[in-house]
Design an enzyme around this catalytic site. Structure first.
Site, PDB file in Angstrom:
ATOM      1  N   ASP A 166      23.040 -73.354  40.274  1.00  0.00           N
ATOM      2  CA  ASP A 166      21.831 -74.126  39.389  1.00  0.00           C
ATOM      3  C   ASP A 166      22.355 -76.234  39.249  1.00  0.00           C
ATOM      4  O   ASP A 166      23.235 -75.946  38.079  1.00  0.00           O
ATOM      5  CB  ASP A 166      23.002 -74.150  38.212  1.00  0.00           C
ATOM      6  CG  ASP A 166      22.753 -72.090  37.745  1.00  0.00           C
ATOM      7  OD1 ASP A 166      21.203 -71.614  38.327  1.00  0.00           O
ATOM      8  OD2 ASP A 166      22.911 -71.674  37.028  1.00  0.00           O
ATOM      9  N   LYS A 212      16.725 -67.871  36.629  1.00  0.00           N
ATOM     10  CA  LYS A 212      17.276 -66.523  36.468  1.00  0.00           C
ATOM     11  C   LYS A 212      17.660 -66.597  34.831  1.00  0.00           C
ATOM     12  O   LYS A 212      17.526 -67.917  34.807  1.00  0.00           O
ATOM     13  CB  LYS A 212      18.568 -66.608  36.804  1.00  0.00           C
ATOM     14  CG  LYS A 212      19.786 -67.687  37.065  1.00  0.00           C
ATOM     15  CD  LYS A 212      20.496 -67.545  37.850  1.00  0.00           C
ATOM     16  CE  LYS A 212      21.766 -68.537  37.973  1.00  0.00           C
ATOM     17  NZ  LYS A 212      22.074 -68.822  36.674  1.00  0.00           N
ATOM     18  N   CYS A 263      28.581 -69.358  36.503  1.00  0.00           N
ATOM     19  CA  CYS A 263      27.730 -68.580  38.019  1.00  0.00           C
ATOM     20  C   CYS A 263      27.724 -68.437  39.247  1.00  0.00           C
ATOM     21  O   CYS A 263      27.165 -67.550  39.910  1.00  0.00           O
ATOM     22  CB  CYS A 263      25.393 -69.385  37.694  1.00  0.00           C
ATOM     23  SG  CYS A 263      25.285 -69.230  35.857  1.00  0.00           S
TER      24      CYS A 263
END
Ligand SMILES: [Zn+2]
Length: 201
Positions: free
Chosen positions: A9, A109, A153
């Site tokens: 990310d 995602k 994450c």
């Protein structure tokens, strides 16, 4: 040993000026780019948080304040987030200083409206995102992980990597946390669960 680099990310909304800003996030970029310049990886994978507008993980969807605790729906919570990484927006793009030309595979995602994904391996309701199968198919044994945010994450991705029997490393100069004051607790959790924390890239 066959090895993957997994970048979690690295998107504008998680950097200093983004909607879900992680403080000092841009300080990791030199370390991330150093990992990206290492040609020994068999595959380089970047996860990308990729939400539809009005996602159920957003506080605004529930007319609530960001970071409010929320555990009423399976796959959402334990807190609600500011709107972030909405599909096709600048905030969802990879940070411009990251050498995204080196990515072999982009894993999106959080794409379903009513379930969140902290881990790049599975949605928060347990739905497989295909990463384990991809890596096993390539006979990958070890994964180097970096990115944002360390305590969310990156952490969930690393724990799933261990659970899927990969040797798992996180590079500390290439991560930053949302919740800085509990950084050491998250680091201890990861170590206890078999994740190797590396102090240098
Ligand atoms: Zn998200």
């Amino acid at each position: 040993m066959r090895k993957a680099l997994l970048l979690v990310d690295l998107q504008n909304d998680f950097y200093e000026n983004g909607n879900l800003a992680v403080s000092e996030a841009s300080k990791i970029n030199p370390a991330v780019n150093k990992l990206l310049s290492n040609n020994s990886y068999n595959i380089v994978i970047a996860s990308q948080d990729w939400h539809p507008a009005g996602h159920r993980s957003f506080a605004s969807t529930h007319n609530m304040e960001a970071f409010t605790p929320y555990e009423k729906e399976k796959g959402i919570g334990p807190v609600l987030w500011p709107d972030h990484c909405i599909q096709g927006t600048y905030g969802a793009d990879f940070h411009p200083d990251i050498d995204s030309n080196k990515f072999d595979y982009i894993l999106r995602k959080g794409t379903e409206n009513d379930v969140d994904s902290y881990s790049a391996f599975q949605d928060n309701d347990g739905t497989d995102l295909g990463l384990n199968g991809l890596l096993k198919g390539l006979n990958i044994k070890e994964i180097d992980i970096c990115g944002l945010a360390f305590d969310v994450c990156v952490k969930y991705t690393a724990l799933d990597a261990v659970n899927n029997n990969f040797k798992t490393n996180i590079f500390l100069p290439a991560v930053k946390a949302v919740d800085k004051k509990n950084f050491n607790q998250h680091a201890d959790d990861l170590k206890e669960n078999g994740v190797n924390l590396k102090r240098e890239v």
